[in-house]
Structure formats: structure tokens, C-alpha cells
Design an enzyme around this catalytic site. Structure first.
Site, mmCIF file in Angstrom:
data_model
loop_
_atom_site.group_PDB
_atom_site.id
_atom_site.type_symbol
_atom_site.label_atom_id
_atom_site.label_comp_id
_atom_site.label_asym_id
_atom_site.label_seq_id
_atom_site.Cartn_x
_atom_site.Cartn_y
_atom_site.Cartn_z
ATOM 1 C CD GLU A 364 -3.111 1.023 0.463
ATOM 2 O OE1 GLU A 364 -3.728 2.034 0.125
ATOM 3 O OE2 GLU A 364 -3.449 -0.124 0.145
ATOM 4 C CG ASP A 368 -0.723 5.220 -1.028
ATOM 5 O OD1 ASP A 368 -1.596 4.854 -1.834
ATOM 6 O OD2 ASP A 368 -0.856 5.138 0.206
ATOM 7 C CB SER A 563 -5.549 2.364 -1.983
ATOM 8 O OG SER A 563 -5.469 1.010 -2.380
#
Length: 644
Positions: A364, A368, A563
Site C-alpha cells: 500500500e 501510493d 487506493s
């Protein structure tokens, strides 16, 4: 634009005091035995003919603290004679009966609260059951640390609301006239009375090592469990989760925390008590219902979204925030650029880390950074870490207070975080909304991933469950798409969270867009499943399936979720800010009034694909705005002509 109408929740308070000071002494003697003995005769003689003297307020306060400490001590020592399994099971499930000692402790606590003064529940509707995956492993030792975020009530909120809409609306003469952090703090701040009341409350418990945001709107204090229990009239428990390192300390369900009535009017909420950290979902062995037809790389996104520019303005910056206890490692970015960074200029490194930057590398975190630096190429990038030594604090509040206290905070923030709207108290959400408005007045654009649960579904399968902060009217919620057949066509992703808030009314900027959707949408869900008058989300979308990510130096395909979409869209906004800065224009700030009124035609309209619902589908994409992909995905070439 007037402040949005919002439901109000009445504060729940404890009963009025039931006893005089002498009752305090009698109850104290009962609970503490010899610890609360009557005054000796020489004490009476010292004060003359005073044998009927009632204890002073100072005596009462000391006795009340002693009584609470006794209850805490009894509760804390209970597990020594209990099996670990029994204690864990009892505390983890709210329907299991508490032990006799715990029952006595709760009765004592209630009696003490009644005798020692009125108490108020600041978040009476906060969800206090143990979240799925978390297990209580026993009462927290009194020496464990708890980080409390005191949200001190602010003044002048009407002026903030008025200014927020003025600087955010393209039709306003004040559009883009943003304030500095110092100017925002001067506009919106706690009253002197509030500051004094909170400080006096802290001093009462000898709490003197706290951090304060620049405007004193948040006071963050790390205290031991013994002190926190006295302050909040509750008990604390250690919880663990398979996907979370170590343990966290939170209040034992199902009891709500309360504060003294004397300080309650000056606080919105106390963080670090009930809400749990976000955790990474365990890998699912089930193949997704539908996946991207192509592997997504920076080159694919830049081509699809017509991104031909890179950043040039050194002062322009963008940021990602991480709430899963994951960290980003620079070698992963270097490997990512080797694999996928050809064809466009980019910065080789993250420019600034806030918070810890060592620990377990996470997909994650890597996602990003790698993708906001691909669409927002060559733009200064910050990584806002919220793990490590902030374990006791609510990570989301750590980010909120960090932005509120950083003068040169980046103007674009991508955030992948959310809670079920129905699990949060209105007082908490309203205060978070105020913080978003303060960010908007400063010219910050805040993007939130809408979530990966489709329309969401409650336990009974009878109602959709929206996600906050994506439902906040003061942020830009980013939904998800996937490349259905090739890299030129996008459909709505079934995981893309979207629908209508059950808490916040529909903001003026999207009234016409949602009205149009309701008139053209086919196969709408049953009206009982959603609030047709609520704030619709998401606002926009971007690709959210099939991403290549490098984590731990290993290129990994097929990463999915909104995300992916949030940093992708955020990088585009940062690049638009860069173009505006070159011609001395202000940053875009809060985007939604601009998006709905001026630039919807500069987005790719996504008209196919439905999100998941309960047993049936949730909502489906349509021409114009829809609750799966919002207004659509970015076309940088057209956007740059519109906003610059």
C-alpha cells in the site's frame, strides 16, 4: 453557500449528583476501608467547634480519585487468577457476561460517578464493539500508555464556513484567495474560557506533558492507563490483530467514555479511546469478480489520461498519507523507475518523510508513492507516516493534527482511509469536517479513496453502508474504474464504494448532477437501502485494477483498490497546480464546486459498470455523475485548458 444542514445528536449525560460531600466520605469508606477514615479529634480541635464540618471540594476530589483508583486496581489484578483464553473470549464478545469482579467494578464506577459529580458522554453514538479481527487479551496494565487527542471546541465556525465557500467557488469574487495557517488560526480558535477549562482539567490529573497544535484546537497528551481511566471514567484493555504488530490499548466495550461536566462544553471529542487503527486486509484466495484487461503502469496511465507535462515549480508539492503501519523504502522506488519509469522525467526520491520511515515495507505504501509520482511526475512529494511510536494515537488524527500544524504542508493530499459512517458519532465527524474546511481555506486539495466495498451492506443485508470521510461534503472522493477491454476504455469497478450519505445532506454543488442521475439511472436499488437525499459520492474516479507495484524490490502485478485511484487522480491535480503556479495563479484548493460547475466536460465519462451491493448490485454507472465513478476520470489535456 450556506452551511450544510446536519442532524444534531443530544449529549448523553450521567444522572445528577446524588449525594453531599458527607456521602462521598461514607461511600469512600465503604470502598476503601481504612483509606477514607474520619478526621482525628486533633484535626477537629484545630478548627474549633467544627464536628459537623462537611468535606471540602478538594477533599471530595481526592476521595473520588482514590475510589476510582481502587476500582481500577481490582479490575487490573483480576486476570492473575483467570486463564488467558477465558479473559480474551469474555472481553472480545460483547454478549458474554462480565465476571463478578468486572461487574462490581462497573457498579463501583457508576456509584463513584453519581457521587462525585455529573459526567457527559461526548460521543454517545460511537460504535464501541470490538471490530472484526481484533481480540481483547486482557485488561491493560495501569502503566500502559494511552495517547489522547482532545478536540477543543472552536469559535467563529460560521465565518469559516462562509469563507470556505467563497474561496472554493469559481463564481465568487474571492475565489482562490486562500489564507495562511496563521491566518486560519486567527480566524478559528478555541475561546480563552475553553482553553482554561481544558488546562484546569488536565492539571487536576497532573497531566502536563502535552503537545498543542498552533491554534490550540487539538491537545495531544500521552498518559498512563491509570490516569486515562480516571479522566474518562472507563477501563482499558489490550487488543491484538493478526495483521497489526504488537497491541493497542482501547476502552473496554461496551462502555462509553465520559468526561466531567465542567469540561464537557469545551470538548468535541477525545480521540484514542474507542476507534481502532486501520489494518491491511489479509490476501484473498478468491479471484476478483472482474479484473483489468491490461497491466497498469505509469505509461498506461499517462497515455490514457493525456498527461504530457511534468512538474517545473520547486515549491509545488504533493503528499500521501499511510495508516496501515507500513513504510516506504527508497530502493523500491528506484527499482520501480528502472522497470516502469521510461518516457517521462521524474524525481528519483521522495523529498520529505514525516514520522517514522523504517520498518516493514508495504504494498500500500509503495503503491501510493509510486503512482502519485508517476501522474504528478517531477513534483516534490512527501510521505506522511503514521505508524511506529504513534501506535497509541489514532493514526488518522495524527495526520489531521499534523496537517493542522504544518505551515508549508503540500497543497495536494491523497488519503486512502475510511470507516463505516454508521460506526462514528456525529460530533466526531462534524469536527473532522471543520478540519477539512480549514484545509480548504488554506488552498489544500484533499482526495480520499472512496473505499473497496461497493455500496456496502449492513449485517442484516437491509441497508447500504457509506464510508466516511469519503461522504464528507468537504473532500473529493475518488472512486475506481478498470480497463474493460483495452487501455482506452474504462468501466466502473464493482469494488468502487459509492452511494449516498446517511448523515450529511446533499451539498449545493452536486444537486443538479445527482438529480440528473436519478432521472436517467436504470435498475436503482430499493429506496429503503439508501438515503436518496444524502451527499452523493464519489466525485471523480481513476483506474483501480491491474496495477504493477514494486515492494520489497519485487515487481507485483494485479494490485487493485481505490487506493490505486486516489494517488493517480491526486498527481493530476498537483500537476494542474504546477501549471497554475507558472502563471502566478493560486492552487485549486477544494475542488468540488469547480469540478461540478466548470470541468465535468473535461473528464472521461464512464457509463458502464455497477458496484456491489447486498445480495444484488448496488448502483450502476450512467451518463454524467453516478455513485460508482462520480463525474468520471481525468483528461489532463482538457483539464489544463479549463483551469489554467
Amino acid at each position: 453557500m450556506a452551511r450544510l444542514p446536519q442532524p444534531k445528536a443530544a449529549l448523553q449525560s450521567a444522572p445528577q449528583p446524588l449525594a453531599t460531600g458527607r456521602m462521598v466520605t461514607l461511600l469512600g469508606a465503604w470502598l476503601l476501608g481504612s483509606r477514607a477514615t474520619p478526621p482525628r479529634s486533633n484535626h477537629v480541635r484545630e478548627h474549633g467547634n467544627n464536628h459537623n464540618r462537611s468535606p471540602s471540594s478538594a477533599d471530595n476530589g481526592k476521595c473520588c480519585q482514590q475510589m476510582r483508583q481502587r476500582c481500577l486496581f481490582e479490575t487490573a489484578i483480576e486476570p492473575q487468577n483467570k486463564s488467558h483464553t477465558t479473559t480474551s473470549s469474555r472481553l472480545a464478545h460483547s454478549h458474554s457476561p462480565p465476571s463478578p469482579t468486572m461487574r462490581v467494578a462497573f457498579v463501583f464506577t457508576a456509584l463513584v460517578a453519581a457521587v462525585c459529580g455529573q459526567r457527559v458522554a461526548l460521543e454517545p453514538n460511537q460504535h464501541v464493539r470490538t471490530p472484526e479481527g481484533w481480540t481483547a487479551v486482557g485488561p491493560a496494565p495501569l502503566t500502559d500508555k494511552v495517547t489522547l487527542d482532545l478536540a477543543v471546541k472552536l469559535t467563529n465556525l460560521d465565518a469559516l464556513d462562509k469563507l470556505f465557500w467563497e474561496v472554493s467557488s469559481p463564481s465568487s469574487s474571492k475565489y482562490g484567495q486562500h489564507l495562511s495557517l496563521a491566518e486560519v488560526d486567527a480566524l478559528v480558535h478555541p475561546s480563552r474560557e475553553a482553553v482554561n477549562a481544558v488546562e484546569a482539567w488536565l492539571q487536576q490529573y497532573s497531566v502536563d506533558t502535552c503537545k498543542r497544535t498552533s491554534g490550540h484546537g487539538f491537545v495531544t497528551c500521552t498518559v498512563d492507563v491509570a490516569t486515562a481511566s480516571l479522566m474518562l471514567d472507563t477501563t482499558f484493555v489490550r487488543f491484538t490483530h493478526p495483521q497489526h504488530p504488537g497491541f493497542v490499548v482501547r476502552a473496554a466495550p461496551p462502555r462509553l467514555y465520559t468526561v466531567a461536566a465542567s469540561v464537557a462544553p469545551y470538548l468535541d471529542f477525545v480521540g484514542g479511546v474507542h476507534r481502532f487503527p486501520a489494518v491491511a486486509a489479509a490476501p484473498s484466495p478468491v479471484r476478483p469478480r472482474r479484473a483489468s484487461a491490461v497491466g497498469v503502469t505509469p505509461g498506461v496511465l499517462r497515455k490514457r489520461y493525456n498527461i504530457t507535462e511534468v512538474g517545473q515549480v520547486e515549491s509545488n508539492a504533493q503528499s500521501v498519507a499511510q495508516f496501515l503501519g507500513q513504510y516506504f523504502h527508497q530502493p523500491d522506488l528506484a527499482e520501480f523507475w528502472l522497470e516502469f519509469g521510461n518516457g517521462f522525467k521524474h524525481l528519483e526520491k521522495v523529498s520529505k518523510y514525516l514520522g517514522p520511515d523504517t520498518g516493514i515495507t508495504g504494498t500500500e505504501a509503495a503503491l501510493d508513492v509510486e503512482y502519485i509520482m508517476s501522474t504528478g511526475a517531477n513534483i516534490t512529494t512527501w510521505f506522511w507516516s503514521t505508524g511506529g511510536h504513534h501506535e497509541g494515537q489514532e493514526r488518522f488524527l495524527y495526520w489531521i493534527t499534523g496537517v493542522a500544524n504544518t505551515t508549508d504542508a503540500p497543497k495536494v493530499h491523497s488519503v486512502s482511509y475510511g470507516d463505516d459512517e454508521d460506526s462514528l458519532d456525529l460530533a466526531y465527524m462534524e469536527r473532522i469536517n471543520v478540519e477539512f474546511q480549514k484545509m480548504g481555506v488554506r488552498g489544500l486539495s484533499i482526495m480520499f479513496a472512496s473505499g473497496d466495498s461497493g455500496a456496502g451492506c449492513n449485517e442484516g443485508g437491509t441497508k447500504f453502508v457509506p464510508s466516511f470521510p469519503a461522504t464528507s461534503p468537504y473532500v473529493t472522493a475518488v472512486g475506481g474504474t478498470l480497463f474493460a477491454h483495452n487501455d482506452k476504455e474504462e468501466d466502473g469497478n464493482y469494488i468502487s464504494s459509492g452511494g449516498f450519505s446517511n448523515v450529511f445532506g446533499r451539498p449545493e454543488y452536486q444537486v443538479e448532477a445527482v438529480k440528473h442521475y436519478m432521472s436517467v439511472a436504470k435498475d436503482l436499488p430499493k429506496p429503503s437501502f439508501y438515503n436518496a437525499t444524502g451527499r452523493g459520492f464519489p466525485d471523480v474516479a481513476a483506474a483501480s485494477s491491474g496495477f504493477w507495484v514494486v515492494a520489497n524490490l519485487i515487481p507485483t502485478p494485479g494490485v487493485a483498490g481505490t487506493s490505486c485511484a486516489s494517488p493517480t487522480f491526486s498527481g493530476v491535480i498537483a500537476l494542474l497546480n504546477d501549471l497554475r503556479a507558472r502563471v502566478s495563479k493560486p492552487t485549486l484548493g477544494f475542488l468540488n464546486p469547480l469540478l461540478y460547475a466548470n470541468v465535468s466536460s473535461s473528464l472521461y465519462d464512464v457509463v458502464e459498470g455497477c458496484n456491489a451491493g447486498c445480495e444484488q448490485s448496488g448502483f450502476c454507472s450512467a451518463v454524467g455523475w453516478d455513485p460508482v465513478t462520480g463525474l468520471g476520470t481525468p483528461d489532463f489535456a482538457r483539464l489544463s485548458k479549463t483551469v489554467v
